[in-house]
Motif scaffolding. Structure first.
Motif, PDB file in Angstrom:
ATOM      1  N   CYS A  52      -8.639  -8.316   5.307  1.00  0.00           N
ATOM      2  CA  CYS A  52      -8.876  -6.907   4.973  1.00  0.00           C
ATOM      3  C   CYS A  52      -7.881  -6.419   3.924  1.00  0.00           C
ATOM      4  O   CYS A  52      -8.222  -5.620   3.062  1.00  0.00           O
ATOM      5  N   LEU A  53      -6.644  -6.907   4.018  1.00  0.00           N
ATOM      6  CA  LEU A  53      -5.646  -6.465   3.045  1.00  0.00           C
ATOM      7  C   LEU A  53      -5.900  -7.113   1.689  1.00  0.00           C
ATOM      8  O   LEU A  53      -5.750  -6.485   0.642  1.00  0.00           O
ATOM      9  N   GLY A  63      -9.828  -6.191   0.715  1.00  0.00           N
ATOM     10  CA  GLY A  63     -10.150  -4.772   0.823  1.00  0.00           C
ATOM     11  C   GLY A  63     -11.015  -4.504   2.031  1.00  0.00           C
ATOM     12  O   GLY A  63     -11.436  -5.419   2.746  1.00  0.00           O
ATOM     13  N   LEU A  64     -11.295  -3.232   2.240  1.00  0.00           N
ATOM     14  CA  LEU A  64     -11.977  -2.829   3.470  1.00  0.00           C
ATOM     15  C   LEU A  64     -13.467  -3.138   3.448  1.00  0.00           C
ATOM     16  O   LEU A  64     -14.172  -2.810   4.403  1.00  0.00           O
ATOM     17  N   ALA A 107     -16.791   6.518   8.055  1.00  0.00           N
ATOM     18  CA  ALA A 107     -15.545   6.221   7.356  1.00  0.00           C
ATOM     19  C   ALA A 107     -14.436   5.815   8.325  1.00  0.00           C
ATOM     20  O   ALA A 107     -13.490   5.156   7.947  1.00  0.00           O
ATOM     21  N   PHE A 108     -14.558   6.252   9.559  1.00  0.00           N
ATOM     22  CA  PHE A 108     -13.637   5.802  10.602  1.00  0.00           C
ATOM     23  C   PHE A 108     -14.461   4.944  11.552  1.00  0.00           C
ATOM     24  O   PHE A 108     -15.614   5.250  11.839  1.00  0.00           O
ATOM     25  N   ASP A 129      -5.939  -0.229   8.042  1.00  0.00           N
ATOM     26  CA  ASP A 129      -7.066   0.692   7.969  1.00  0.00           C
ATOM     27  C   ASP A 129      -7.046   1.554   6.711  1.00  0.00           C
ATOM     28  O   ASP A 129      -8.093   1.965   6.228  1.00  0.00           O
ATOM     29  N   VAL A 130      -5.882   1.842   6.186  1.00  0.00           N
ATOM     30  CA  VAL A 130      -5.866   2.665   4.968  1.00  0.00           C
ATOM     31  C   VAL A 130      -6.126   1.769   3.755  1.00  0.00           C
ATOM     32  O   VAL A 130      -5.791   0.596   3.757  1.00  0.00           O
ATOM     33  N   GLY A 131      -6.751   2.357   2.757  1.00  0.00           N
ATOM     34  CA  GLY A 131      -7.158   1.563   1.603  1.00  0.00           C
ATOM     35  C   GLY A 131      -5.987   1.106   0.737  1.00  0.00           C
ATOM     36  O   GLY A 131      -6.043   0.061   0.111  1.00  0.00           O
ATOM     37  N   GLN A 132      -4.954   1.906   0.687  1.00  0.00           N
ATOM     38  CA  GLN A 132      -3.810   1.602  -0.170  1.00  0.00           C
ATOM     39  C   GLN A 132      -2.531   1.718   0.643  1.00  0.00           C
ATOM     40  O   GLN A 132      -1.769   2.686   0.500  1.00  0.00           O
ATOM     41  N   LEU A 181       0.270   0.540   0.342  1.00  0.00           N
ATOM     42  CA  LEU A 181       1.499   0.692  -0.438  1.00  0.00           C
ATOM     43  C   LEU A 181       1.798   2.153  -0.750  1.00  0.00           C
ATOM     44  O   LEU A 181       2.904   2.508  -1.130  1.00  0.00           O
ATOM     45  N   ARG A 182       0.765   2.982  -0.626  1.00  0.00           N
ATOM     46  CA  ARG A 182       0.988   4.391  -0.935  1.00  0.00           C
ATOM     47  C   ARG A 182       1.184   5.224   0.319  1.00  0.00           C
ATOM     48  O   ARG A 182       1.203   6.458   0.247  1.00  0.00           O
ATOM     49  N   ARG A 201      -9.854   0.023  -5.884  1.00  0.00           N
ATOM     50  CA  ARG A 201     -10.374  -0.053  -4.521  1.00  0.00           C
ATOM     51  C   ARG A 201      -9.405   0.650  -3.568  1.00  0.00           C
ATOM     52  O   ARG A 201      -8.212   0.776  -3.846  1.00  0.00           O
ATOM     53  N   GLY A 202      -9.955   1.101  -2.461  1.00  0.00           N
ATOM     54  CA  GLY A 202      -9.105   1.671  -1.419  1.00  0.00           C
ATOM     55  C   GLY A 202      -8.798   3.140  -1.600  1.00  0.00           C
ATOM     56  O   GLY A 202      -7.938   3.658  -0.909  1.00  0.00           O
TER      57      GLY A 202
END
Lengths: 555, 417, 257
Positions: free
Chosen positions: B49-50, B53-54, B64-65, B122-125, B127-128, C139-140
């Motif tokens: 997933c990481l 991506g999701l 979305a959840f 679960d979060v798309g990014q 790193l942010r 993405r994400g």
């Protein structure tokens, strides 16, 4: 002194704490936020000056005027050309994604011989050989262009048959050509002056002829009104988009459009709702009504509705002589708000359907839809910018893609007004060649596109009619020379001739035409010449419930 | 036996809790093996997933959840036993619960760190993720959740450290003993901070859905900025926290064959759980009635429509409030069917979190919306399986090497083994 | 002066051709990804086919509704990646700040927000056709319609170059509005009482979707058909409306439109 474990912990803690007061952790955080926004594999748009060019869409014969936004030498967006006499600032849904087509994965980049890579030289040699042995046919998809002139001239010089594929709109005008002798390319519907339009399956609101023309008209005169200034009656066995938004939707049995047209004509004549007298359908209204699944009374009331507000015109989805005959009965042929003869147009070549038997070779221009396969046993040389999947062609020859080559854009089918435009290449076409250039290389006497376009400009200039629409609108008479006209057209101007006028068309029906097979209505994708659709069309077909995916490949 | 294996056995023996019988190294390894495999699969799935991506999940723009959020909310509620036991012991002085305190801290740590790990996938990014601290939106319930959970995980780590430092080998190091002692003095303070933080994030997790004005199925009126679900989540979490603690301890007892805690602990936990659950059920019932009759109709949503789509019928509402609410409350207070009661209570809270997270998204909002369904992909299930495995492994290791149940020694004679 | 940009979409004019969806995707550099479906694709403008269950058919183009009050997505975003621009009324999504938690997507009652499930990708060479005014999202992160904000910027630049404070209304037209072949999508400043949108929004035929939620969307719809206007809300009294695509109806009936 030997550091103790305790000292190590103390130093470690101190170091970690001290780091917080240096720029290091904050710089790292900052960098992380930048990296996480700019991964190298994410494409970013090229920077460069943005300029807007005017041109015409060449992906189907419907000749929509286009504004092309260009950045760094590539088209980055399309929109309609406001004020265009036919397309009226609209583009079809597919057109908005057309600028991406040239990079479509199915783009043909090399000549292919039965699936194997080959060279232009080999293709030329093979065609020369076939030409020597004969007989051959050359098939055009869009007549009346400069390229058509080249193809036709070459065919005439080498004893080849010049044939053409026709759009659904051109086929629908076929009966009038047969009855009046006026070619379909000189006929158009005067929709702008009609007050009642009865469509037999023609997808008027969903991909019929030049898309902006009827949709804008409908929007101005009919949409949302229960008593519209323009009455649209849709005869169709399914509730298409046109049927859904028509003033009335007549839900007939599949394939009974001819029967309904005949029944309507019979009611009109029997009830003396029209002045026309002539041959009558042999079957009675009740017999015909039985075929359509409608009650005879429904047909009678429909007939009265037809003539309630004239002018009225009937439009069929394809070649349907009964519907054409209904127009004759309604007095719509050659009348204001009906079917008009306009300027321009060329003699109709042999329809591609008429070709049969054995031939040495067939050359198919890239304007011929991929699905069109002449019913002949021959070596096929097919020009196409994209590979459309299964094919019976022996040679696939890469043609220039969208906005990659000079081409002229004659009057679109069904238009009541004559137009002429030129699409100049906005991008380089690497390794591709169109059929006209291919043939001109074999026989230079066939002439060049530029010369043919210039000749057309000369003709327009000397006729002195109409005017230019675009960046600098002006009448043709105001131009200094034919070269100026050529130049203006190259910059995206559209020449508009005079609208067709009533009269000059005479149909005498000898007998009422027999029933004809229903042709399924065309849609956005059917007139589309490229065998592939713009990638973004997937938004309509796959990423929403808006439309059924077309049979044609959408990759 | 090779020398390496001997070394492992020796190390294992040396690290074990002094004076308590533990199973053989081989048996312990056999117990861990499947969980390690599951953890490996979970790490692989999470890695997919990481990396890709999701799109590896079956979530989509409308759903979305998915499974992850449901289970995150579930395990965070179950992990509430940690702060609540600390609160009872240190703040309210209920020292009779001290025997389960260490176990509660470890459980809490597992639940929260596991949930955090899943959230990071679960979060798309990921790193942010720290942007929330940098540009916080103070109006967002999720900001509150992020702040409180992060801080509380820190508190749980601080609470966990002294337990780790009481390992037999670590205790041999004087600085650790001193440090551990100091930490012990801090415990009441940490318990207080933990309670405050937990109070807020358990509530904010409820608020997360309760504030969704655009989702009338979840939207609730409330007090000041907090919707009613804010308070209901706190209450339900503290109600089932002790039940979950009881269940896990009972499971550990069954697996180890040792009594582990004094016999008065379970009835005490059960009673607390039961009383709070009863209060929760009462308030939840009142809240449901207000929502069905006032909040929802006011925005044009007919309450019966929420239950018009199978499998989300009114049976589910009944099950949530009565079968998994009222019934366990009675069982726990009355005290004879403690474990079934606790199990029902835990299922009840999971059902509540499921309804709020999944049914909310499945139900249509626009008049032309369809009812939606979603099935998690194997990657979603496996990454969560990995978190469960992580929990089991960490708990097993803690049990083996740390004094999880300090009073267990005194209880040994009760057990057969 | 502050503007409140909004739309008034005439549902009696929308024939569901889909030009707006394609024009929007092209303008905003939305990729077409082979695996995307109607549940995972990115369609900042999405046209929903609806039917009254008989012969009535309508198409509802749905961009972001640009909620003005209690904006659900703005309220829930933990890190201020969404904001309501008070000068224009546009709800702005800043993908660069989004961490992809998708809380805003669950908060949006209109499903107008889209997550980038994949990295954006184009066939080789096609990235040359990307609109230079709009950055590609990775993405994400979540994205949505921002009323072609790049076009507003361009119009503002143009006005500034000409030394003007106010932009010309004709210089700022979102791609969907420009592409509509029937002119069904009208766009303008709702604060300007004389604008076409403001006038349309005040007619008795005007309605907004789920207005009772109290989020004050700035996308208005108009229709003369009562059943279409009834789509605005779910119906507490009657059967829930069922979505349906236009289908063939049986029988030989003449519909009076």
């Amino acid at each position: 002194m030997i550091p103790t474990r305790r000292d190590l912990f103390a130093w470690g803690g101190g170091l970690a704490g001290g780091m917080l007061f240096t720029p290091v952790p904050w710089k790292v955080l900052d960098d992380v936020s930048i990296w996480s926004q700019n991964w190298p594999w994410i494409p970013q748009p090229a920077r460069g000056p943005v300029e807007e060019k005017l041109s015409s869409c060449t992906l189907c014969p419907n000749a929509c005027g286009m504004r092309v936004r260009m950045a760094a030498g590539s088209p980055v967006g399309l929109s309609g050309m406001a004020g265009h006499p036919v397309s009226r600032g609209a583009l079809c849904p597919l057109g908005f994604g057309a600028h991406q087509l040239n990079w479509h994965p199915s783009r043909l980049r090399n000549p292919l011989h039965r699936g194997r890579k080959t060279s232009w030289e080999e293709a030329t040699a093979a065609f020369r050989k076939a030409l020597g042995e004969g007989p051959i046919a050359i098939i055009d998809g869009r007549t009346g262009r400069a390229a058509s002139t080249v193809l036709e001239r070459f065919a005439a010089a080498h004893g080849a048959t010049y044939a053409a594929a026709r759009t659904a709109e051109e086929k629908a005008l076929g009966p009038y050509q047969r009855w009046t002798g006026v070619p379909t390319s000189s006929l158009g519907y005067d929709l702008e002056n009609a007050r009642t339009i009865v469509s037999f399956g023609a997808p008027l609101l969903d991909g019929w002829a030049t898309p902006g023309r009827f949709t804008r008209l409908w929007s101005e005169r009919a949409a949302g009104s229960s008593n519209p200034a323009l009455r649209l009656i849709q005869v169709e066995p399914v509730q298409s988009r046109t049927a859904a938004f028509a003033w009335r939707w007549v839900n007939v049995r599949m394939g009974s459009e001819s029967a309904l047209a005949s029944a309507l004509a019979r009611v009109l004549m029997e009830e003396r709702l029209v002045t026309a007298r002539g041959p009558m359908p042999s079957e009675s209204v009740n017999e015909l009504a039985g075929k359509t699944g409608l009650a005879a009374e429904t047909i009678q009331s429909l007939a009265r509705a037809l003539v309630e507000r004239g002018p009225v015109v009937a439009i069929s989805a394809g070649d349907n002589p009964s519907v054409a005959a209904l127009n004759v009965v309604l007095g719509a042929v050659g009348a204001r708000g009906g079917i008009l003869r306009r300027g321009g147009g060329t003699k109709s070549p042999v329809p591609v359907e008429a070709l049969s038997g054995r031939m040495r070779a067939v050359l198919i221009d890239s304007t011929v839809p991929w699905e069109v396969r002449p019913n002949v046993d021959a070596e096929v040389f097919r020009f196409a910018a994209w590979h459309g999947g299964t094919t019976t062609a022996d040679w696939l020859l890469p043609a220039p893609g969208f906005l990659e080559a000079l081409t002229d854009v004659p009057t679109p089918p069904a238009s009541a007004i004559e137009t002429y435009a030129v699409a100049t290449p906005l991008m380089a076409a690497e390794g591709s060649k169109d059929a006209a250039r291919f043939l001109a290389e074999i026989d230079p006497a066939a002439g060049s596109l530029e010369d043919a376009i210039k000749a057309r400009c000369e003709a327009i200039y000397h006729a002195g009619k109409g005017g230019l629409i675009g960046p600098e609108p002006q009448p043709v008479k105001g131009l200094a020379s034919a070269d100026k006209l050529y130049e203006a057209l190259g910059n995206g101007a559209v020449w508009t001739g005079e609208a067709g006028t009533p009269g000059g068309l005479r149909c005498d029906l000898k007998e009422w035409p027999g029933p004809s097979a229903m042709e399924s209505p065309a849609g956005w994708t059917d007139g589309w010449t490229a065998p592939v659709l713009p990638p973004l069309a997937a938004k309509l077909y796959r990423e929403s419930d808006l439309r059924q995916a077309p049979a044609r490949s959408d990759v | 036996m090779t020398s390496a294996a001997t070394g492992v056995v020796m190390a294992d023996r040396r690290l074990q809790v002094r004076g308590e019988a533990r199973s053989s190294t081989a048996r312990f390894a056999l117990w861990l093996a499947p969980w390690v495999l599951l953890l490996a699969l979970g790490i692989y799935a999470g890695g997919l997933c990481l990396y890709y991506g999701l799109n590896q999940t079956n979530m989509n723009n409308r759903f979305a959840f998915g499974l992850w959020i449901f289970l995150d909310l579930g395990i965070i509620a179950l992990g509430a036993g940690a702060f609540f036991t600390g609160f009872l012991v240190y703040i309210l002085g209920r020292t009779e619960l001290k025997p389960v305190l260490n176990s509660a801290v470890v459980l809490g740590f597992i639940c929260y760190s596991g949930a955090m790990a899943v959230l990071m996938i679960d979060v798309g990014q990921p790193l942010r993720a720290w942007f929330t601290f940098w540009h916080p939106n103070v109006h967002s319930m999720l900001t509150e959740v992020t702040f409180c959970i992060t801080c509380y995980l820190l508190v749980l780590t601080l609470e966990y450290i002294p337990v780790v430092l009481r390992n037999r080998q670590l205790r041999k190091l004087p600085p650790f003993v001193v440090f551990e002692h100091r930490m012990h003095l801090l415990m009441p303070v940490l318990a207080g901070i933990g309670t405050l933080l937990s109070f807020f994030h358990q509530g904010s997790l409820g608020g997360l859905y309760g504030v969704l004005r655009g989702r009338p199925f979840a939207f609730r009126q409330g007090f000041a900025i907090w919707p009613s679900t804010f308070f209901l989540f706190i209450l339900s979490a503290v109600a089932v926290g002790p039940s979950f603690l009881m269940l896990v301890t009972a499971a550990a007892r069954k697996l180890t064959g040792r009594k582990l805690v004094p016999s008065n602990v379970f009835p005490r936990l059960g009673f607390i759980s039961g009383v709070l659950l009863a209060a929760y059920v009462a308030l939840k019932a009142v809240d449901t009635l207000i929502w069905l009759n006032v909040t929802s109709p006011a925005v044009g949503f007919a309450p019966w429509e929420y239950y018009a789509y199978k499998p989300f019928g009114t049976t589910l509402l009944f099950a949530e409030i009565v079968v998994f609410g009222l019934l366990p409350a009675v069982l726990l207070v009355q005290g004879r069917w403690l474990l079934p009661g606790a199990a029902l209570a835990c299922c009840g809270i999971l059902l509540n979190r499921f309804v709020l997270t999944v049914q909310t998204l499945a139900l249509p909002t626009l008049s032309f919306d369809p009812f939606l369904s979603y099935t998690p992909s194997w990657q979603e299930v496996a990454s969560f399986g990995g978190v469960v495995a992580y929990g089991v492994i960490l708990y097993s290791l803690s049990y083996r090497y740390l004094p999880l149940f300090p009073q267990s020694k005194e209880q040994t004679h009760v057990s057969g083994r | 002066m502050k503007a409140r940009y909004g739309m008034a979409i005439d549902l009696d004019r929308c024939t569901g051709c889909g030009a707006c969806m394609v024009a929007c995707a092209s303008e905003n550099n939305v990729p077409r990804l082979p695996k995307a479906t109607e549940r995972t694709g990115i369609t900042p403008m999405l046209v929903h086919p609806v039917s009254d269950g008989k012969t009535g058919v309508a198409f509802i183009p749905m961009p972001c509704m640009q909620c003005e009050d209690e904006t659900p997505c703005v309220k829930v975003c933990p890190q201020q990646a969404v904001e309501l621009d008070r000068a224009t009324g546009i709800v702005m999504q800043m993908p660069q700040r989004c961490l992809g938690c998708r809380y805003c997507m669950t908060a949006c009652p209109y499903h107008s927000r889209y997550f980038n499930w994949w990295d954006p990708a184009w066939p080789a060479g096609m990235e040359r056709t990307l609109n230079p005014g709009v950055a590609v999202r990775m993405r994400g992160v979540v994205e949505k319609c921002n009323m072609c904000h790049a076009r507003l910027h361009a119009a503002e630049d143009k006005a500034a170059e000409a030394g003007k404070r106010q932009i010309e209304a004709a210089d700022y037209v979102p791609a969907c509005v420009e592409s509509c072949p029937t002119g069904a999508i009208r766009f303008g400043d709702l604060n300007d009482g004389a604008s076409e949108v403001a006038k349309a929004s005040r007619t008795p035929e005007a309605f907004r979707l789920l207005a009772r939620l109290g989020t004050e969307p700035k996308i208005y719809y108009t229709s003369k058909r009562a059943w279409v206007r009834a789509l605005a809300e779910r119906h507490p009294a009657g059967e829930p409306s069922q979505p349906a695509a236009p289908v063939a109806a049986g029988g030989g009936e003449v519909k009076h439109g």
